[in-house]
Design an enzyme around this catalytic site. Structure first.
Site, PDB file in Angstrom:
ATOM      1  N   ASP A 159      -8.930   5.427  -1.535  1.00  0.00           N
ATOM      2  CA  ASP A 159      -7.761   6.055  -2.177  1.00  0.00           C
ATOM      3  C   ASP A 159      -8.237   6.856  -3.400  1.00  0.00           C
ATOM      4  OD1 ASP A 159      -8.344   4.171  -4.093  1.00  0.00           O
ATOM      5  OD2 ASP A 159      -6.306   3.381  -4.249  1.00  0.00           O
ATOM      6  N   TYR A 199      -6.492   5.915   5.351  1.00  0.00           N
ATOM      7  CA  TYR A 199      -6.614   5.031   4.199  1.00  0.00           C
ATOM      8  C   TYR A 199      -5.811   3.735   4.394  1.00  0.00           C
ATOM      9  CZ  TYR A 199      -5.299   2.709   0.030  1.00  0.00           C
ATOM     10  OH  TYR A 199      -5.058   1.702  -0.838  1.00  0.00           O
ATOM     11  N   GLU A 208       0.828  -1.211   0.000  1.00  0.00           N
ATOM     12  CA  GLU A 208       0.000   0.000   0.000  1.00  0.00           C
ATOM     13  C   GLU A 208       0.861   1.259   0.000  1.00  0.00           C
ATOM     14  OE1 GLU A 208      -3.061   0.449  -0.544  1.00  0.00           O
ATOM     15  OE2 GLU A 208      -3.661  -1.645  -0.538  1.00  0.00           O
TER      16      GLU A 208
END
Ligand code: SF4
Length: 351
Positions: A135, A117, A34
């Site tokens: 996102d 997030y 991520e």
């Protein structure tokens, strides 16, 4: 839209890419992927992910590594504060969570550099917790399908999209929902030229019906860009050149670069010779200016760098400068900005 997640899941089953971090939903793998994917596309990010995992296969190995090693693996990805934060967070996990990746959203959010997030992505994908991860892809898809014009960079916009995503979330399977929505944004509802003709949401998509695709998602502010002028001194002395470490609260902190003179405008050779910093560096030293590169523009998120490389030979070997003397073969020990790496590559000096 009651069938949103069903349509999305069918699309995902048919279009899902095989990506290395999807092999096992390990929180460390999810975290690393991520953070890397926040700044690069999947094709480039995959190579970085594999390199990172190969060098630091788990939290402990990352925590125990010297910072230089972490920055070196990250070299070229940019946003080096993210690598530094991951390094600090790995140490936090070792010290505050007995080496076990935290498994609640509150504790995940305590880790350095992990915002809402990333915490939601890890919590849902690795631990099956019901949090929507929002996102840029998700903002784009939801704003278009539901025709939302609230700016995504405002508190109100963030809340509106968060409420909607959490309402749509498949609470039985939040991992698949989040991954599917991000994948849909990355592959189908792309920023430019989305594939609307083969889109399963086409009948419901408000942006498509109202011809607003290019306008959405909406942002209220334009990013302000600052121009900076970097004059890099590539000083050669016998087989060596010099590097300095960047310190202070600025871009590329703790990376290495050639000695730098930053100016308020682009300097030609005559102006450089009159520059106070240049004069104090080379006071009483015999130098030969070999070349000045054409200006290179290097664009960062909020900065536009105008960069020149000034190649200088120092004929005498008994003069020393307050920087690190480096042989070309030693450059692999130093994390350097891509800009410097590119310059050395052009000179065939990174082998
Ligand atoms: S119809 Fe086009 S704009 Fe709408 S969701 Fe599908 S790909 Fe995106």
């Amino acid at each position: 839209m009651t069938n949103f997640h069903k349509i999305l899941t069918v699309w995902y089953q048919q279009n899902k890419r095989d990506l290395p971090w999807r092999v096992k939903n390990d929180p460390y793998f999810v975290w690393v992927s991520e953070i890397i994917l926040q700044q690069t596309r999947v094709d480039q990010g995959t190579a970085y992910f594999l390199r990172f995992i190969d060098r630091f296969p788990d939290v402990e190995s990352l925590a125990n590594a010297p910072e230089n090693d972490v920055l070196k693996i990250w070299q070229g990805l940019g946003y080096y504060s993210r690598a530094r934060n991951m390094h600090i967070a790995a140490r936090q996990i070792m010290n505050e969570f007995n080496g076990l990746f935290p498994n609640t959203i509150n504790n995940i959010e305590k880790l350095k550099g992990i915002g809402c997030y990333t915490a939601s992505a890890i919590a849902s994908i690795a631990f099956g917790l019901p949090y929507a991860a929002i996102d840029g892809n998700v903002y784009r898809v939801l704003s278009r399908v539901f025709g939302i014009e609230t700016p995504i960079d405002t508190t109100m916009g963030k809340r509106e999209f968060s409420d909607l995503a959490n309402e749509l979330l498949d609470r039985q399977n939040p991992a698949v929902f989040n991954e599917a929505l991000m994948e849909f944004g990355a592959l189908q509802c792309t920023p430019k030229n989305p594939d609307c003709n083969r889109c399963p949401f086409q009948n419901q998509c408000i942006a498509f019906a109202q011809n607003k695709i290019a306008k959405l998602p909406f942002k209220s502010k334009k990013t302000k860009v600052t121009n900076r002028f970097f004059n890099y001194l590539f000083i050669r002395q016998e087989d060596y050149f010099y590097l300095e470490k960047r310190v202070g609260n600025d871009i590329w902190r703790n990376l290495y670069q050639f000695p730098l003179i930053e100016s308020t405008k682009a300097l030609n050779i005559a102006e450089l010779g009159l520059n106070e910093q240049f004069q104090s560096i080379f006071k009483g030293v015999e130098i030969v200016v070999d070349s000045i590169s054409p200006e290179i523009i290097h664009v960062l998120t909020h900065q536009r760098l105008h960069v020149s490389f000034i190649e200088i030979m120092i004929p005498k070997s008994d003069i020393s400068f307050p920087w690190i003397k480096v042989l070309p073969k030693e450059i692999h020990d130093y994390p350097i900005p891509k800009l410097i790496d590119n310059f050395l590559m052009e000179k065939n000096m990174t082998k």
